[in-house]
Design a protein around this motif. Structure first.
Motif, PDB file in Angstrom:
ATOM      1  N   SER A   1       0.837  -1.200   0.000  1.00 37.53           N
ATOM      2  CA  SER A   1       0.000   0.000   0.000  1.00 37.53           C
ATOM      3  C   SER A   1       0.867   1.244   0.000  1.00 37.53           C
ATOM      4  O   SER A   1       2.059   1.192   0.329  1.00 37.53           O
ATOM      5  CB  SER A   1      -0.920   0.011   1.232  1.00 37.53           C
TER       6      SER A   1
ATOM      7  N   TYR B   1      -5.482  -5.199   9.179  1.00 37.41           N
ATOM      8  CA  TYR B   1      -5.105  -5.656   7.840  1.00 37.41           C
ATOM      9  C   TYR B   1      -5.444  -4.560   6.837  1.00 37.41           C
ATOM     10  O   TYR B   1      -6.609  -4.218   6.649  1.00 37.41           O
ATOM     11  CB  TYR B   1      -5.854  -6.936   7.491  1.00 37.41           C
TER      12      TYR B   1
ATOM     13  N   ALA C   1      -4.592  -3.748   2.887  1.00 35.99           N
ATOM     14  CA  ALA C   1      -3.965  -4.330   1.697  1.00 35.99           C
ATOM     15  C   ALA C   1      -4.410  -3.608   0.435  1.00 35.99           C
ATOM     16  O   ALA C   1      -5.614  -3.445   0.194  1.00 35.99           O
ATOM     17  CB  ALA C   1      -4.318  -5.814   1.604  1.00 35.99           C
ATOM     18  N   HIS C   2      -3.412  -3.198  -0.345  1.00 40.53           N
ATOM     19  CA  HIS C   2      -3.643  -2.616  -1.668  1.00 40.53           C
ATOM     20  C   HIS C   2      -4.535  -1.380  -1.590  1.00 40.53           C
ATOM     21  O   HIS C   2      -5.568  -1.277  -2.246  1.00 40.53           O
ATOM     22  CB  HIS C   2      -4.213  -3.670  -2.623  1.00 40.53           C
TER      23      HIS C   2
ATOM     24  N   GLU D   1     -10.439  -4.685   8.943  1.00 44.36           N
ATOM     25  CA  GLU D   1      -9.996  -5.183   7.637  1.00 44.36           C
ATOM     26  C   GLU D   1     -10.211  -4.121   6.563  1.00 44.36           C
ATOM     27  O   GLU D   1     -11.293  -3.573   6.422  1.00 44.36           O
ATOM     28  CB  GLU D   1     -10.797  -6.438   7.294  1.00 44.36           C
TER      29      GLU D   1
ATOM     30  N   GLU E   1      -9.198  -4.061   2.485  1.00 50.00           N
ATOM     31  CA  GLU E   1      -8.537  -4.806   1.418  1.00 50.00           C
ATOM     32  C   GLU E   1      -9.162  -4.478   0.071  1.00 50.00           C
ATOM     33  O   GLU E   1     -10.243  -3.882  -0.007  1.00 50.00           O
ATOM     34  CB  GLU E   1      -8.619  -6.302   1.690  1.00 50.00           C
ATOM     35  N   THR E   2      -8.491  -4.910  -0.990  1.00 53.38           N
ATOM     36  CA  THR E   2      -8.925  -4.596  -2.344  1.00 53.38           C
ATOM     37  C   THR E   2      -8.795  -5.826  -3.234  1.00 53.38           C
ATOM     38  O   THR E   2      -7.789  -6.547  -3.165  1.00 53.38           O
ATOM     39  CB  THR E   2      -8.064  -3.462  -2.936  1.00 53.38           C
TER      40      THR E   2
ATOM     41  N   LYS F   1     -13.810  -2.723   1.905  1.00 56.75           N
ATOM     42  CA  LYS F   1     -13.231  -3.443   0.783  1.00 56.75           C
ATOM     43  C   LYS F   1     -13.660  -2.809  -0.540  1.00 56.75           C
ATOM     44  O   LYS F   1     -14.828  -2.487  -0.733  1.00 56.75           O
ATOM     45  CB  LYS F   1     -13.650  -4.918   0.818  1.00 56.75           C
TER      46      LYS F   1
END
Length: 728
Positions: A114, A127, A129-130, A144, A146-147, A239
């Motif tokens: 990231s 978490y 992510a990306h 959380e 995320e992608t 997400k």
């Protein structure tokens, strides 16, 4: 499906499968294009890695953690880094937002491939992510983030390799999906309206789909984005999101496949317990307290709150939905729905509407299949505990009185009150009810909706005035409907083609008492029951009066900036008679039918190939609207008075303006009168010890701000009419 084991050194890499990478590109290709701030990165020095390790941090590959020259390793603690992580400028400071004070840096978090913006405060993110984070972003207590490599951020598109079945659509106006559209960021109510209509036109429908797909890149590999100064705290799952600047998100259960538009001057706030999936949210929105929204678009400065459910629906600008459930509906600007027990389904509601408690509009449980629809024009107001059946259609400003309406309805008279006479088993319609009996509430809407229009860029003209081309055209329809009904009542055996003429003559003859006849309206309810018109002459004359008033006020606006000579040269001396053209409510914007047909033709033939080009046509037509409105008013003036253009002499125009002053005075008088009823009603008075307590609680009638405003407007209007010298 079961989890797959992979080497720890691979965590954070291979975001995009190789088969979906553009030729010569790596997995960071689109990530690099998405950067919010341009900066120069370097790899960590050995001494910085020592400090990071000492502070309880970990990475299997410190060489892929990049930083700027303003890096402070001391402010990275108890965190783990996987894949390529880039960290922006840091300083020995903390960020303070609404009593949340967090040191800049990364603490107790897991960061996967990231970009961390400058001066971010990231605390307890389990978490991440990306993601690409902007400057001064605050993340606190998040489970959380995320992608997916094929993230679409709420848009109805397909990425390479996606199955057609994964395409997100909004199934609007009908539960069977036959009017579904593909949502996209920047979609306006006008776009949706055009797309949901004319479903038989395959060329047009194909063009809408092509234009939408052309708007987006089908490549995989785009990261989620959180804009500058956005704060997210105490949330569970976030997400595939694109979040603008200055947004405030707290306590959400889930944000998934969502775009959240937000800027400093119009920031969006999402609060506790919300679950938003497959949606697009406009600027300046407020969403909080347990809202559930799935497959939706919420336009700018609108609100969802207190457990509202919005599913497969489009809610336009400056609207509010609280508590209740809305399914498969297309709603134009300035809609209000506040009560927990109201329900709206499979409906096209054209704005300035208000749903009362207990109203059930559009339940398909009273139909054989889930394929019914309801169309309600501007100002729709179903009253307490109203139940309506598909398919039904309602003219502008229809008020429906409490009751279960078991049959389909087609109400063609605007400003009417529709009631269910259970004792006599019939429908009763009071035409022009709002003008006759509740002028205060009707005219207050004008000011209310204008004041609530918080759009900073009003390049699309939303019509909020109760008297406009659409409602005036409906008033002309109502006149003919009443004339036919009266003619038929008095001459039932006569030629139907003569009913309108004979009915008009009866209506204009005040020596005839209409109470001696039962006046019935045909083709209103899909049943054999009677539909009875009451207050027939009063309603008929009121329609005529408001049409003349509308025409005169538009004439007055024109003469404020133009001379009679310009009026004659521009309009009266032209060959032909002015035509009262049909207008269509296109997402809150009124557009002349010929102009709308031309716009659709240009979409069909491929001349307009982008939504921005179509939006520009809305804006162009908005800039011309006041001219079109005046031309419509001029035609209405001639038609209501049955005149030729040659009759519009200065003396006649002067008389029209004088009559409008008298009507404006009548409106002010009725506004005061209808509000004064509340002060004279003994049943309203009984909850107060005396008039002094009443005035303390509800305010003095004489101090009513709206009544004072209307009186001031009347005085200004009368004075400005005097300033127009037509007879000199």
């Amino acid at each position: 499906m079961t989890p797959k084991r992979k080497p720890l050194t691979k965590l954070g890499y291979g975001f995009v499968p190789e088969e979906y990478l553009p030729k010569g590109a790596d997995e960071y290709h689109f990530r690099n294009q998405q950067q919010l701030t341009v900066r120069t990165y370097r790899q960590l020095r050995d001494d910085e890695i020592v400090i990071l390790n000492r502070n309880g941090n970990y990475s299997p590959n410190w060489a892929d953690v990049w930083v700027t020259d303003r890096f402070l390793p001391e402010q990275i603690q108890q965190s783990k880094f996987y894949g390529r992580v880039r960290i922006g400028d840091m300083e020995e400071s903390f960020l303070d937002f609404r009593d949340l004070q967090l040191p800049i840096g990364i603490y107790n978090s897991v960061i996967v491939s990231s970009d961390i913006g400058g001066c971010n405060a990231i605390h307890n993110v389990r978490y991440l992510a990306h993601f690409i984070l902007g400057e001064e972003v605050m993340l606190f207590n998040i489970n959380e983030m995320e992608t997916s490599n094929n993230a679409k951020f709420g848009n109805g598109i397909l990425k390479e390799g996606d199955a057609e079945s994964s395409l997100i659509q909004l199934e609007l106006c009908n539960e069977n999906g036959g009017r579904a559209v593909l949502p996209f960021e920047g979609m306006q109510a006008s776009d949706v309206y055009l797309w949901t209509r004319q479903r038989h036109d395959r060329v047009l429908q194909s063009r809408f789909r092509e234009i939408t797909f052309r708007r987006f890149d089908s490549h995989r590999g785009y990261y989620s984005v959180v804009g500058h100064r956005t704060v997210i705290k105490n949330s569970h799952t976030i997400k595939d999101v694109k979040i603008g600047t200055d947004a405030y998100i707290k306590g959400v259960n889930k944000l998934k496949n969502v775009t959240v538009n937000s800027i400093a001057g119009a920031y969006t706030q999402i609060g506790e317990g919300c679950e938003l999936v497959n949606g697009i949210i406009g600027h300046g929105c407020r969403i909080f307290y347990g809202v559930k929204a799935v497959r939706f678009i919420l336009c700018s400065f609108s609100q969802l709150k207190y457990g509202a459910r919005l599913i497969n629906s489009f809610l336009a600008d400056n609207s509010t939905i609280s508590c209740c459930e809305v399914l498969n509906s297309l709603i134009f600007p300035a809609h209000e729905q506040h009560h927990n027990n109201s329900f709206l389904c499979a409906s096209l509601v054209m704005g300035q509407s208000n749903m009362a408690a207990g109203a059930t509009v559009g339940s398909n449980h009273n139909s054989r299949g889930a394929d019914g629809e309801i169309i309600a024009h501007r100002g729709f107001w179903p009253g307490l505990c109203v139940s309506l059946k598909h398919n039904s259609r309602f003219a502008s400003y229809t008020l429906i009185v409490k009751g279960d309406f078991l049959h389909e309805l087609d109400i063609r008279l605007p400003f009417a009150m529709v009631s269910h006479d259970v004792a006599n088993d019939c429908i009763v319609i009071l035409p022009a009810y709002w003008f006759l009996y509740n002028m205060y509430a009707l005219m207050r809407n004008n000011a209310k909706f204008i004041s609530r229009d918080r759009r900073s860029l009003k390049n699309q003209h939303f019509e909020y005035d109760v008297l406009a081309p659409d409602t005036v055209n409906e008033a002309f329809v109502a006149l003919r409907e009443i004339e036919i009904a009266v003619g038929k009542a008095y001459h039932p055996a006569g030629n139907p083609s003569d009913w309108a003429v004979k009915g008009k003559a009866i209506l204009m003859d005040t020596t005839i008492d209409l109470h001696e006849k039962e006046i019935l309206l045909d083709h209103v309810e899909n049943s054999k029951r009677k539909v009875v018109l009451i207050k027939v002459r009063e309603g008929y004359n009121t329609y005529r009066r408001i049409i003349a008033y509308y025409a005169a006020t538009q004439l007055k606006s024109y003469l404020d900036t133009h001379s009679v000579a310009e009026l004659r040269a521009g309009y009266l001396d032209r060959p032909g008679r002015p035509e009262r053209i049909e207008f269509e409510n296109v997402g809150g914007q009124l557009i002349r039918k010929p102009d709308l047909d031309d716009l659709l033709d240009r979409i069909r033939n491929g001349e307009l190939v982008e939504w921005e080009a179509i939006h520009q046509q809305y804006h162009l037509l908005s800039s011309q609207y006041l001219t079109h409105k005046f031309e419509h008013a001029l035609a209405a003036l001639l038609e209501i008075h049955e005149l030729e253009k040659s009759a519009l002499t200065p003396a006649y125009l002067d008389a029209c303006l004088a009559e409008s002053v008298a009507t404006k005075e009548w409106i002010c008088r009725e506004i005061y009168k209808t509000r004064a009823k509340d002060y004279r009603n003994p049943f309203r008075q009984m909850v107060y010890e005396n008039e002094e307590e009443r005035d303390t609680v509800v305010g003095r009638l004489e101090d009513n701000a709206f009544i004072q405003q209307q009186q001031e407007e009347y005085t200004q209007y009368a004075e400005s009419v005097k300033a127009i010298h037509l007879l000199q």
